[in-house]
Design a protein around this motif. Structure first.
Motif, PDB file in Angstrom:
ATOM      1  N   VAL A  65       0.844  -1.289   0.048  1.00  0.00           N
ATOM      2  CA  VAL A  65       0.039   0.167   0.148  1.00  0.00           C
ATOM      3  C   VAL A  65       0.920   1.253   0.143  1.00  0.00           C
ATOM      4  CG1 VAL A  65      -1.800   1.399   1.172  1.00  0.00           C
ATOM      5  CG2 VAL A  65      -1.991  -1.289   1.164  1.00  0.00           C
ATOM      6  N   VAL A  66       0.694   1.830  -0.989  1.00  0.00           N
ATOM      7  CA  VAL A  66       1.533   3.254  -1.176  1.00  0.00           C
ATOM      8  C   VAL A  66       0.492   4.349  -0.617  1.00  0.00           C
ATOM      9  CG1 VAL A  66       2.449   4.830  -2.903  1.00  0.00           C
ATOM     10  CG2 VAL A  66       2.457   2.513  -3.432  1.00  0.00           C
ATOM     11  N   ARG A  67       1.241   5.126   0.233  1.00  0.00           N
ATOM     12  CA  ARG A  67       0.390   6.188   1.319  1.00  0.00           C
ATOM     13  C   ARG A  67       1.017   7.782   0.738  1.00  0.00           C
ATOM     14  NH1 ARG A  67      -0.350   7.865   7.506  1.00  0.00           N
ATOM     15  NH2 ARG A  67      -1.801   9.462   7.211  1.00  0.00           N
ATOM     16  N   TYR A  68       0.058   8.676   0.283  1.00  0.00           N
ATOM     17  CA  TYR A  68       0.364   9.982   0.213  1.00  0.00           C
ATOM     18  C   TYR A  68      -0.425  10.493   1.379  1.00  0.00           C
ATOM     19  CZ  TYR A  68       2.263   9.133  -4.740  1.00  0.00           C
ATOM     20  OH  TYR A  68       2.704   8.824  -5.655  1.00  0.00           O
ATOM     21  N   TYR A  69       0.456  11.140   2.291  1.00  0.00           N
ATOM     22  CA  TYR A  69      -0.029  11.762   3.402  1.00  0.00           C
ATOM     23  C   TYR A  69      -0.831  13.279   3.146  1.00  0.00           C
ATOM     24  CZ  TYR A  69      -0.154  13.846   8.027  1.00  0.00           C
ATOM     25  OH  TYR A  69      -0.513  14.669   9.414  1.00  0.00           O
ATOM     26  N   GLY A  70      -1.982  13.228   3.759  1.00  0.00           N
ATOM     27  CA  GLY A  70      -2.742  14.097   3.257  1.00  0.00           C
ATOM     28  C   GLY A  70      -2.854  15.510   4.342  1.00  0.00           C
ATOM     29  N   GLY A  71      -1.967  15.329   5.377  1.00  0.00           N
ATOM     30  CA  GLY A  71      -2.015  16.320   6.446  1.00  0.00           C
ATOM     31  C   GLY A  71      -2.743  16.142   7.737  1.00  0.00           C
ATOM     32  N   VAL A  72      -3.606  15.116   7.780  1.00  0.00           N
ATOM     33  CA  VAL A  72      -4.545  14.980   8.725  1.00  0.00           C
ATOM     34  C   VAL A  72      -3.954  13.420   9.712  1.00  0.00           C
ATOM     35  CG1 VAL A  72      -6.818  14.215   9.695  1.00  0.00           C
ATOM     36  CG2 VAL A  72      -6.462  15.918   7.760  1.00  0.00           C
ATOM     37  N   LYS A  73      -3.705  13.524  10.790  1.00  0.00           N
ATOM     38  CA  LYS A  73      -3.031  12.337  11.369  1.00  0.00           C
ATOM     39  C   LYS A  73      -4.256  11.214  11.749  1.00  0.00           C
ATOM     40  CE  LYS A  73       0.983  14.093  13.495  1.00  0.00           C
ATOM     41  NZ  LYS A  73       2.109  13.475  13.397  1.00  0.00           N
ATOM     42  N   LEU A  74      -4.225  10.218  11.401  1.00  0.00           N
ATOM     43  CA  LEU A  74      -5.182   9.120  11.563  1.00  0.00           C
ATOM     44  C   LEU A  74      -5.314   8.440  12.975  1.00  0.00           C
ATOM     45  CD1 LEU A  74      -5.209   7.577   7.998  1.00  0.00           C
ATOM     46  CD2 LEU A  74      -6.456   9.424   9.048  1.00  0.00           C
ATOM     47  N   GLY A  75      -3.898   8.480  13.488  1.00  0.00           N
ATOM     48  CA  GLY A  75      -3.618   7.725  14.931  1.00  0.00           C
ATOM     49  C   GLY A  75      -3.482   6.166  14.457  1.00  0.00           C
TER      50      GLY A  75
END
Length: 197
Positions: A93-103
């Motif tokens: 899974v490739v993740r592009y961080y969008g600025g909101v932490k998910l925990g």
């Protein structure tokens, strides 16, 4: 219990709280092949924050959180692959961080959902364990043995010619004993099965 692999690679993309999760599940022969796929994914997504993965490949299994909190990415991907009774499969899974932490809990759900979504459309095929059988027989018996191999889709791996004909073949492991018996019958007991090639 049957074990499956994938007939073809599958991909799915989810957006969760502004982060993009691009999931890939694909059949791989071994760990080396999986590492090559991961290298290609990293090259194709140079701006990605993480490329997390899990591999089920017999004794070569593994996983990586690639910088995400420990246990929040690789392990969930691995559990989804296991839940589908898969082997010889890489989930990445490739993740592009969008600025909101998910925990941590949100990450576990996100990686689980991403790989599970990719697998929804996946076509699974049963993985049949293959085995190798070597046989020594006379030149006179070779044609009968080869005809039997052709009729039963047995793969010839190698042949050698000396005082006897030596053939190495591959077939489903569950058919080895029946193949020995058939080859003995075809050669009136002259076929010999060396334990070591």
């Amino acid at each position: 219990m049957p074990v499956f692999t994938l007939a073809a690679p599958v991909t799915a993309e989810l957006e969760i709280r502004k982060s993009r999760f691009i999931a890939h599940a694909l059949p791989v022969a071994d760990r080396d092949a999986a590492m090559e796929v991961l290298r290609q994914l990293r090259d194709a997504h140079p701006g990605a924050t993480h490329v997390c993965w899990a591999l089920l490949a017999g004794g070569q299994s593994g996983m990586s959180d690639d910088g995400e909190p420990s246990g929040s990415a690789g392990r969930p991907i691995l559990e989804v692959l296991r839940h589908h009774d898969l082997d010889s499969v890489l989930g990445a899974v490739v993740r592009y961080y969008g600025g909101v932490k998910l925990g941590a809990g949100g990450l576990v759900r996100a990686y689980t959902d991403a790989i599970a979504t990719a697998l929804v459309e996946a076509q699974r095929v049963e993985r049949i364990a293959q085995a190798r059988l070597a046989v020594e027989l006379s030149y006179a018996d070779e044609a009968r043995a080869r005809r039997w191999m052709e009729q039963h889709d047995v793969v010839l791996l190698e042949s050698r010619y000396g005082a006897q004909v030596w053939l190495a073949m591959q077939m489903p492991a569950s058919e080895i004993e029946a193949a020995r018996n058939t080859l003995r019958d075809l050669t009136q007991g002259r076929a010999v099965f060396p334990e070591d090639d």
